[in-house]
Design a protein around this motif. Structure first.
Motif, PDB file in Angstrom:
ATOM      1  N   ALA A  89     -22.096  -6.589  41.313  1.00  0.00           N
ATOM      2  CA  ALA A  89     -21.844  -6.031  39.985  1.00  0.00           C
ATOM      3  C   ALA A  89     -20.820  -6.896  39.255  1.00  0.00           C
ATOM      4  O   ALA A  89     -19.942  -7.501  39.870  1.00  0.00           O
ATOM      5  N   ASN A  90     -20.984  -6.994  37.954  1.00  0.00           N
ATOM      6  CA  ASN A  90     -20.063  -7.713  37.072  1.00  0.00           C
ATOM      7  C   ASN A  90     -20.069  -9.220  37.248  1.00  0.00           C
ATOM      8  O   ASN A  90     -19.210  -9.913  36.701  1.00  0.00           O
ATOM      9  N   SER A  91     -20.995  -9.739  38.020  1.00  0.00           N
ATOM     10  CA  SER A  91     -21.107 -11.190  38.097  1.00  0.00           C
ATOM     11  C   SER A  91     -22.010 -11.667  36.964  1.00  0.00           C
ATOM     12  O   SER A  91     -22.715 -10.882  36.334  1.00  0.00           O
ATOM     13  N   GLU A  92     -21.960 -12.979  36.723  1.00  0.00           N
ATOM     14  CA  GLU A  92     -22.798 -13.547  35.673  1.00  0.00           C
ATOM     15  C   GLU A  92     -24.044 -14.115  36.347  1.00  0.00           C
ATOM     16  O   GLU A  92     -23.965 -15.059  37.126  1.00  0.00           O
ATOM     17  N   VAL A  93     -25.168 -13.520  36.055  1.00  0.00           N
ATOM     18  CA  VAL A  93     -26.399 -13.862  36.749  1.00  0.00           C
ATOM     19  C   VAL A  93     -27.359 -14.561  35.790  1.00  0.00           C
ATOM     20  O   VAL A  93     -27.701 -14.019  34.738  1.00  0.00           O
ATOM     21  N   THR A  94     -27.771 -15.770  36.157  1.00  0.00           N
ATOM     22  CA  THR A  94     -28.762 -16.475  35.346  1.00  0.00           C
ATOM     23  C   THR A  94     -30.088 -16.500  36.097  1.00  0.00           C
ATOM     24  O   THR A  94     -30.157 -16.990  37.225  1.00  0.00           O
ATOM     25  N   PHE A  95     -31.093 -15.924  35.475  1.00  0.00           N
ATOM     26  CA  PHE A  95     -32.425 -15.902  36.070  1.00  0.00           C
ATOM     27  C   PHE A  95     -33.242 -17.083  35.548  1.00  0.00           C
ATOM     28  O   PHE A  95     -33.200 -17.402  34.359  1.00  0.00           O
ATOM     29  N   GLY A 114     -46.255 -22.751  33.573  1.00  0.00           N
ATOM     30  CA  GLY A 114     -45.919 -24.028  32.947  1.00  0.00           C
ATOM     31  C   GLY A 114     -44.552 -24.032  32.304  1.00  0.00           C
ATOM     32  O   GLY A 114     -44.039 -25.086  31.957  1.00  0.00           O
ATOM     33  N   GLN A 115     -43.969 -22.833  32.139  1.00  0.00           N
ATOM     34  CA  GLN A 115     -42.658 -22.758  31.505  1.00  0.00           C
ATOM     35  C   GLN A 115     -41.680 -22.017  32.393  1.00  0.00           C
ATOM     36  O   GLN A 115     -42.072 -21.218  33.230  1.00  0.00           O
ATOM     37  N   VAL A 116     -40.395 -22.303  32.169  1.00  0.00           N
ATOM     38  CA  VAL A 116     -39.348 -21.600  32.893  1.00  0.00           C
ATOM     39  C   VAL A 116     -38.600 -20.716  31.906  1.00  0.00           C
ATOM     40  O   VAL A 116     -38.046 -21.202  30.932  1.00  0.00           O
ATOM     41  N   SER A 117     -38.629 -19.419  32.145  1.00  0.00           N
ATOM     42  CA  SER A 117     -37.867 -18.482  31.312  1.00  0.00           C
ATOM     43  C   SER A 117     -36.468 -18.363  31.886  1.00  0.00           C
ATOM     44  O   SER A 117     -36.308 -18.186  33.089  1.00  0.00           O
ATOM     45  N   GLU A 118     -35.482 -18.460  31.006  1.00  0.00           N
ATOM     46  CA  GLU A 118     -34.097 -18.378  31.460  1.00  0.00           C
ATOM     47  C   GLU A 118     -33.384 -17.267  30.735  1.00  0.00           C
ATOM     48  O   GLU A 118     -33.560 -17.099  29.533  1.00  0.00           O
ATOM     49  N   MET A 119     -32.617 -16.486  31.461  1.00  0.00           N
ATOM     50  CA  MET A 119     -31.751 -15.516  30.797  1.00  0.00           C
ATOM     51  C   MET A 119     -30.535 -15.265  31.647  1.00  0.00           C
ATOM     52  O   MET A 119     -30.608 -15.277  32.876  1.00  0.00           O
ATOM     53  N   THR A 120     -29.402 -15.066  30.977  1.00  0.00           N
ATOM     54  CA  THR A 120     -28.143 -14.810  31.666  1.00  0.00           C
ATOM     55  C   THR A 120     -27.686 -13.402  31.338  1.00  0.00           C
ATOM     56  O   THR A 120     -27.682 -13.014  30.178  1.00  0.00           O
ATOM     57  N   VAL A 121     -27.356 -12.665  32.372  1.00  0.00           N
ATOM     58  CA  VAL A 121     -26.976 -11.265  32.202  1.00  0.00           C
ATOM     59  C   VAL A 121     -25.835 -10.906  33.131  1.00  0.00           C
ATOM     60  O   VAL A 121     -25.612 -11.567  34.155  1.00  0.00           O
ATOM     61  N   VAL A 127     -30.528 -17.074  40.034  1.00  0.00           N
ATOM     62  CA  VAL A 127     -31.637 -16.441  40.736  1.00  0.00           C
ATOM     63  C   VAL A 127     -32.935 -17.077  40.261  1.00  0.00           C
ATOM     64  O   VAL A 127     -33.255 -17.027  39.074  1.00  0.00           O
ATOM     65  N   THR A 128     -33.645 -17.700  41.175  1.00  0.00           N
ATOM     66  CA  THR A 128     -34.960 -18.238  40.829  1.00  0.00           C
ATOM     67  C   THR A 128     -36.026 -17.283  41.337  1.00  0.00           C
ATOM     68  O   THR A 128     -35.912 -16.724  42.425  1.00  0.00           O
ATOM     69  N   VAL A 129     -37.029 -17.078  40.512  1.00  0.00           N
ATOM     70  CA  VAL A 129     -38.092 -16.133  40.847  1.00  0.00           C
ATOM     71  C   VAL A 129     -39.441 -16.764  40.492  1.00  0.00           C
ATOM     72  O   VAL A 129     -39.584 -17.367  39.426  1.00  0.00           O
ATOM     73  N   VAL A 130     -40.390 -16.626  41.391  1.00  0.00           N
ATOM     74  CA  VAL A 130     -41.761 -17.056  41.102  1.00  0.00           C
ATOM     75  C   VAL A 130     -42.628 -15.806  40.999  1.00  0.00           C
ATOM     76  O   VAL A 130     -42.693 -14.996  41.927  1.00  0.00           O
ATOM     77  N   ALA A 131     -43.272 -15.650  39.867  1.00  0.00           N
ATOM     78  CA  ALA A 131     -44.202 -14.545  39.673  1.00  0.00           C
ATOM     79  C   ALA A 131     -45.613 -15.036  39.978  1.00  0.00           C
ATOM     80  O   ALA A 131     -45.961 -16.184  39.687  1.00  0.00           O
ATOM     81  N   GLN A 132     -46.374 -14.164  40.587  1.00  0.00           N
ATOM     82  CA  GLN A 132     -47.744 -14.515  40.963  1.00  0.00           C
ATOM     83  C   GLN A 132     -48.500 -13.204  41.105  1.00  0.00           C
ATOM     84  O   GLN A 132     -47.940 -12.227  41.591  1.00  0.00           O
ATOM     85  N   ALA A 133     -49.732 -13.162  40.672  1.00  0.00           N
ATOM     86  CA  ALA A 133     -50.493 -11.922  40.773  1.00  0.00           C
ATOM     87  C   ALA A 133     -50.559 -11.498  42.256  1.00  0.00           C
ATOM     88  O   ALA A 133     -51.071 -12.255  43.062  1.00  0.00           O
ATOM     89  N   TRP A 134     -50.001 -10.361  42.660  1.00  0.00           N
ATOM     90  CA  TRP A 134     -49.366  -9.347  41.871  1.00  0.00           C
ATOM     91  C   TRP A 134     -48.033  -9.000  42.522  1.00  0.00           C
ATOM     92  O   TRP A 134     -47.815  -7.876  42.948  1.00  0.00           O
ATOM     93  N   SER A 135     -47.162 -10.010  42.561  1.00  0.00           N
ATOM     94  CA  SER A 135     -45.863  -9.792  43.192  1.00  0.00           C
ATOM     95  C   SER A 135     -44.854 -10.815  42.675  1.00  0.00           C
ATOM     96  O   SER A 135     -45.213 -11.772  41.994  1.00  0.00           O
TER      97      SER A 135
END
Ligand code: CUA
Length: 152
Positions: free
Chosen positions: A84-90, A115-122, A66-74
Motif C-alpha cells: 500500500a502507498n507505493s508508486e506502482v507503474t504497470f 503491438g503496444q505497451v500500455s503504461e500507467m502509474t498509480v 509490474v509487467t503484465v501480459v494479457a492473452q485470451a483469457w487470462s
C-alpha cells in the motif's frame, strides 16, 4: 454582430475540447499509451526482457514496476502483490487480441492492444484484494478473464 458571438462561442468549445482531451491524457494517475513504453511485436514477447517473465519488480525506494501480459483469457501473472502507498507503474501488453486491464474499484482501466505497451502509474492507498477484469470483448471466454491484485 452575431457572427462574432458565434465565433467566440466556437472558440470556447474548441478550447474546452482540447482541455478535456489534455486532462484525459495527463489527468489523475493515468497515462494512456506512452511513447517511451513503446511498441512490441506480439510474436517477440517471450524474448523481450520486460515481458518474458512478467511480474512485480521492486525498482527502488517506494517504487514498483509490474509487467503484465494479457492473452485470451487470462493475465500473466494471474496474481499481483504490491505494498500500500507505493508508486506502482504497470506495463501491459497483449499477446493476441485487444483486451483491457481494469482494476475494480480504482481508476486503473486501460485498453491493452497487441503491438503496444500500455503504461500507467498509480498509488493504492487502501490495502485489500482487488479484482482485475477485462472490459473489452475478446472472444468466447471474455467473461472469465480475470486476475487479482493484492495491496498489502
Ligand atoms: Cu480479454 Cu475480454
Amino acid at each position: 454582430t452575431y457572427e462574432k458571438v458565434w465565433l467566440a462561442a466556437a472558440m470556447v468549445l474548441i478550447v474546452g475540447f482540447i482541455a478535456t482531451i489534455t486532462y484525459g491524457a495527463v489527468g489523475p494517475g493515468i497515462a494512456m499509451i506512452d511513447d517511451e513504453a513503446g511498441s512490441i511485436d506480439p510474436a517477440e514477447i517471450n524474448d523481450d526482457e520486460r515481458f518474458a517473465e512478467p511480474g512485480v519488480e521492486h525498482v527502488g525506494g517506494n517504487e514498483y514496476e509490474v509487467t503484465v501480459v494479457a492473452q485470451a483469457w487470462s493475465y500473466s501473472p494471474a496474481e499481483i502483490e504490491v505494498p500500500a502507498n507505493s508508486e506502482v507503474t504497470f506495463y501491459v501488453t497483449s499477446r493476441d487480441v485487444t483486451h483491457s486491464f481494469s482494476v475494480v474499484g480504482t481508476n486503473v482501466n486501460t485498453m491493452v492492444i497487441p503491438g503496444q505497451v500500455s503504461e500507467m502509474t498509480v498509488q493504492f492507498d487502501e490495502p485489500g484484494e482487488y479484482g482485475i477484469l477485462c472490459n473489452e470483448y475478446c472472444g468466447e471466454y471474455h467473461h472469465t478473464m480475470e486476475g487479482k491484485l493484492n495491496v498489502v
